[in-house]
Scaffold this active site. Structure first.
Site, PDB file in Angstrom:
ATOM      1  N   GLY A  21       0.834  -1.208   0.000  1.00 32.42           N
ATOM      2  CA  GLY A  21       0.000   0.000   0.000  1.00 32.42           C
ATOM      3  C   GLY A  21       0.862   1.248   0.000  1.00 32.42           C
ATOM      4  O   GLY A  21       2.065   1.181  -0.234  1.00 32.42           O
ATOM      5  N   CYS A  22       0.201   2.367   0.266  1.00 24.78           N
ATOM      6  CA  CYS A  22       0.870   3.681   0.312  1.00 24.78           C
ATOM      7  C   CYS A  22       2.236   3.580   1.008  1.00 24.78           C
ATOM      8  O   CYS A  22       2.311   3.141   2.150  1.00 24.78           O
ATOM      9  CB  CYS A  22      -0.028   4.651   1.065  1.00 24.78           C
ATOM     10  SG  CYS A  22       0.737   6.222   1.432  1.00 24.78           S
ATOM     11  N   PHE A  23       3.283   3.986   0.324  1.00 22.16           N
ATOM     12  CA  PHE A  23       4.636   3.703   0.834  1.00 22.16           C
ATOM     13  C   PHE A  23       5.097   4.553   2.012  1.00 22.16           C
ATOM     14  O   PHE A  23       6.124   4.275   2.610  1.00 22.16           O
ATOM     15  CB  PHE A  23       5.667   3.688  -0.291  1.00 22.16           C
ATOM     16  CG  PHE A  23       5.733   4.894  -1.207  1.00 22.16           C
ATOM     17  CD1 PHE A  23       5.366   6.161  -0.795  1.00 22.16           C
ATOM     18  CD2 PHE A  23       6.217   4.729  -2.509  1.00 22.16           C
ATOM     19  CE1 PHE A  23       5.462   7.248  -1.653  1.00 22.16           C
ATOM     20  CE2 PHE A  23       6.321   5.816  -3.375  1.00 22.16           C
ATOM     21  CZ  PHE A  23       5.941   7.082  -2.940  1.00 22.16           C
TER      22      PHE A  23
END
Ligand code: MHO
Length: 218
Positions: A21-23
């Protein structure tokens, strides 16, 4: 870069690369794991040349980790991987679940843990295990994103370029501590070695206590 802070850790290391997901979140989660030396966020796994955040094509947001295998095992990093996201949620290629292995041993361990995950989960695990390919480092404002929200602290650390942000050990640590990804006890154990004075330590302890257990999901 300011010299009293522990930016450079020059010991042999191995690599681990994950998408969960969002890093921004994994950057802070892995940054405080003992044995993690450096982290960088970026785009990988696709075919588009020179991806950027606004135009990443078929790549996925991912984290690339340099770790000391004498201090932390790849199994431990996998355990954190499974515990830190929902591998059954399908959203987009940008926010997918991938394990990008760097050798056969990593591939085997990843496969084993995926099977274990499937056995205990009622939902289909969507994680894919694929060989690591070129990793495109993301724009500098994405690196150590949480730390960069603390202007004074970033300035104090002397982090000005993407290179500083992705190579600095202390940047990886503080980026996680300030959103409470590890506790005060661990911080106190290593703050002197990181080159942190009592003034800065006080501020970081305050942030840990405020945020511990409540780290942002992105
Ligand atoms: N909603 C966030 C996602 C960031 S992320 C690194 C934003 O665009 O600000 O994908």
């Amino acid at each position: 870069m300011a010299s009293s802070f522990l930016h450079k850790v020059d010991i042999p290391f191995k690599k681990a690369t994950f998408a969960l997901g969002c890093f921004w979140a994994p950057d802070s989660i892995y940054g405080v794991v003992k044995g993690v030396l450096r982290t960088r966020v970026g785009y990988t796994g696709g075919t588009k040349a020179a991806p950027t955040y606004r135009d990443l094509g078929d790549h996925t947001e991912a984290i690339d980790i340099d770790f000391d295998p004498n201090t932390v095992t790849y199994e431990k990093l996998l355990k954190i991987f499974w515990a830190s996201h929902n591998p059954a949620s399908a959203s987009s290629k940008q926010y997918s679940s991938f394990i990008y292995y760097h050798d056969d041993e990593q591939k085997d361990l990843a496969t084993k843990t995926l099977k274990a995950q499937e056995a205990k989960s009622k939902k289909t695990v969507l994680t894919k295990i694929v060989p690591a390919t070129e990793f495109f480092v993301a724009e500098d404002y994405h690196q150590k994103y949480r730390l960069q929200q603390h202007r004074e602290m970033s300035k104090l650390l002397g982090l000005s370029s993407t290179e500083d942000l992705v190579n600095s050990h202390i940047a990886a640590r503080l980026n996680g501590y300030i959103v409470g990804r590890a506790g005060v006890k661990q911080f106190d154990e290593e703050s002197a070695a990181l080159g942190i004075d009592e003034n800065l330590a006080k501020e970081i302890r305050r942030l840990i206590q405020k945020n511990e257990g409540n780290g942002p999901s992105c």
